[in-house]
Design an enzyme around this catalytic site. Structure first.
Site, mmCIF file in Angstrom:
data_model
loop_
_atom_site.group_PDB
_atom_site.id
_atom_site.type_symbol
_atom_site.label_atom_id
_atom_site.label_comp_id
_atom_site.label_asym_id
_atom_site.label_seq_id
_atom_site.Cartn_x
_atom_site.Cartn_y
_atom_site.Cartn_z
ATOM 1 C CE1 TYR A 98 36.954 93.341 16.578
ATOM 2 C CE2 TYR A 98 38.238 92.798 14.554
ATOM 3 C CZ TYR A 98 38.330 93.312 15.915
ATOM 4 O OH TYR A 98 39.426 93.818 16.862
ATOM 5 C CD GLU A 140 42.659 94.571 15.911
ATOM 6 O OE1 GLU A 140 41.927 93.368 14.956
ATOM 7 O OE2 GLU A 140 41.808 94.606 17.141
#
Length: 402
Positions: A98, A140
């Protein structure tokens, strides 16, 4: 929730960012892959890059998330985030990636908007990004923990033991486990990611719905051959159809996907078109395996009986259930033979079907098909929360759940 400082800035700049978000997404991916070409090996689907669908999905996701923060403070687009997180874990996405996305996305924002991106504007959009990213990272992490795997351990090698030619352009691949480790069971409606070795040495990921309930040793998934063997859009399906042979080993992820059947006793309506039958057949297989007493209606639309993949499996599973029926629409060549059931000409029309009361609905097929069917259901008084849908590839349609 956005901070008091950032909220008015996002509200003021959302129109200009929204107007340019597709160009931002396009430049983001181009810059990302120029810097990190390794991400095209095993993570990103280059077919979705070539046709622009991945760029559209990213643009829509960011815009939808920011709009929700402005219009409904304190709420998050849960269905959107759930869909993204399941796709991410099926690819083994890691939290540190990310940061890489952040750096290239904000490079693209500045590249497109230039001096309009003041330090205050940049800080506000940074807040939006990390609110979304951290929410996804947490979701996640929970998904990985729930199935007892990590990003690097979702993969498992299977052996291809059977090919079943369902139609001219659809093959079911049956794989068996290659070791004595237990097979992580799938939920009805889930998919796996296949990592396909390509002639150029890279691996291309594709998600395929599981078409049968697990037996502890095997998995079943069906692949439609996409015409245009030279294009990235169909390179994996063509390679599977032409080159994958019994005895080959394939690498599959653990099963993921958030469009799954609940455990209630409510009636179930499964509506599909074309290759969208695959997750519907998987859900039906689970119902048949568990000898469910739920009322089940299977609705399918296709070009002709010969194009109806998994038709025999669907009919056999429906035959094991005490309260089950099927209605099929064909554009041509209706089959009036034994076992053909309720067949109709043309496109799926639910206004002339006796649907069960208080049912849950699952849709899968081309986007225009699902849009029309969903509108029909809403017009018949079905609550949006009772309609789930599965999109193959990037989700370019975020339904308006109420």
């Amino acid at each position: 929730m956005l901070s008091e400082k950032s909220a008015p800035i996002i509200e003021a700049t959302l129109p200009v960012v929204g107007a340019n978000i597709n160009e931002i997404a396009e430049r983001f991916y181009r810059h990302l892959f120029e810097t990190h070409p390794e991400l095209l090996d095993g993570i990103f689907n280059r077919g979705n890059q070539a046709d622009g669908h991945q760029q559209q999905a990213l643009a829509g996701s960011v815009a939808a998330f920011a709009t929700m923060l402005v219009d409904n403070p304190g709420q998050l687009p849960e269905s959107l985030l759930s869909r993204i997180s399941h796709k991410h874990v099926s690819l083994g996405i890691k939290p540190e990636q990310y940061e890489v996305v952040h750096d290239h996305l904000f490079w693209a924002i500045v590249d497109v908007l230039g001096d309009a991106v003041t330090p205050e504007v940049a800080a506000a959009w940074e807040e939006v990004y990390w609110l979304m990213a951290n929410t996804l990272i947490n979701l996640e992490r929970g998904l990985y923990d729930a199935v007892g795997v990590a990003p690097d351990t979702i993969w498992r090698t299977w052996r291809l033991v059977q090919r079943i030619q369902e139609t001219d352009d659809v093959v079911t691949f049956v794989v068996e486990r290659t070791d004595e480790r237990d097979v992580l069971p799938s939920l009805p409606g889930q998919y796996v990611t296949l990592q396909m070795p390509m002639p150029d040495g890279t691996r291309q990921p594709r998600q395929y719905s599981l078409t049968r309930a697990d037996d502890g040793h095997h998995r079943w998934f069906a692949v439609k051959r996409i015409t245009g063997a030279g294009s990235p859009d169909g390179e994996v399906s063509n390679l599977l159809h032409t080159a994958a042979k019994v005895g080959d080993e394939v690498v599959l992820s653990a099963p993921f996907g958030d469009v799954v059947l609940d455990t209630s006793d409510r009636p179930v309506v499964l509506a599909s078109a074309g290759i969208g039958v695959t997750p519907m057949a998987g859900i039906l297989s689970h119902l048949a395996q568990s000898r469910s007493g739920r009322e089940v209606m299977f609705l399918h639309a296709g070009t002709s009986p010969d194009s109806y993949a998994l038709r025999n499996q669907v009919q056999e599973d429906l035959g094991t259930l005490p309260q089950a029926g099927m209605v099929t629409w064909y554009e041509r060549d209706l089959d009036s033979g034994p076992g053909s059931g309720d067949e109709r000409a043309g496109f799926m029309d639910l206004t002339d079907v006796e649907l069960p009361a208080d049912a849950v609905y699952f849709l899968c097929g081309p986007l225009p098909f699902m849009q029309v069917v969903r509108q029909q259901l809403l017009g018949l008084g079905v609550s949006p929360r009772d309609i789930q849908y599965e999109v193959f590839g990037p989700d370019l349609w975020q339904a308006d759940y109420e």
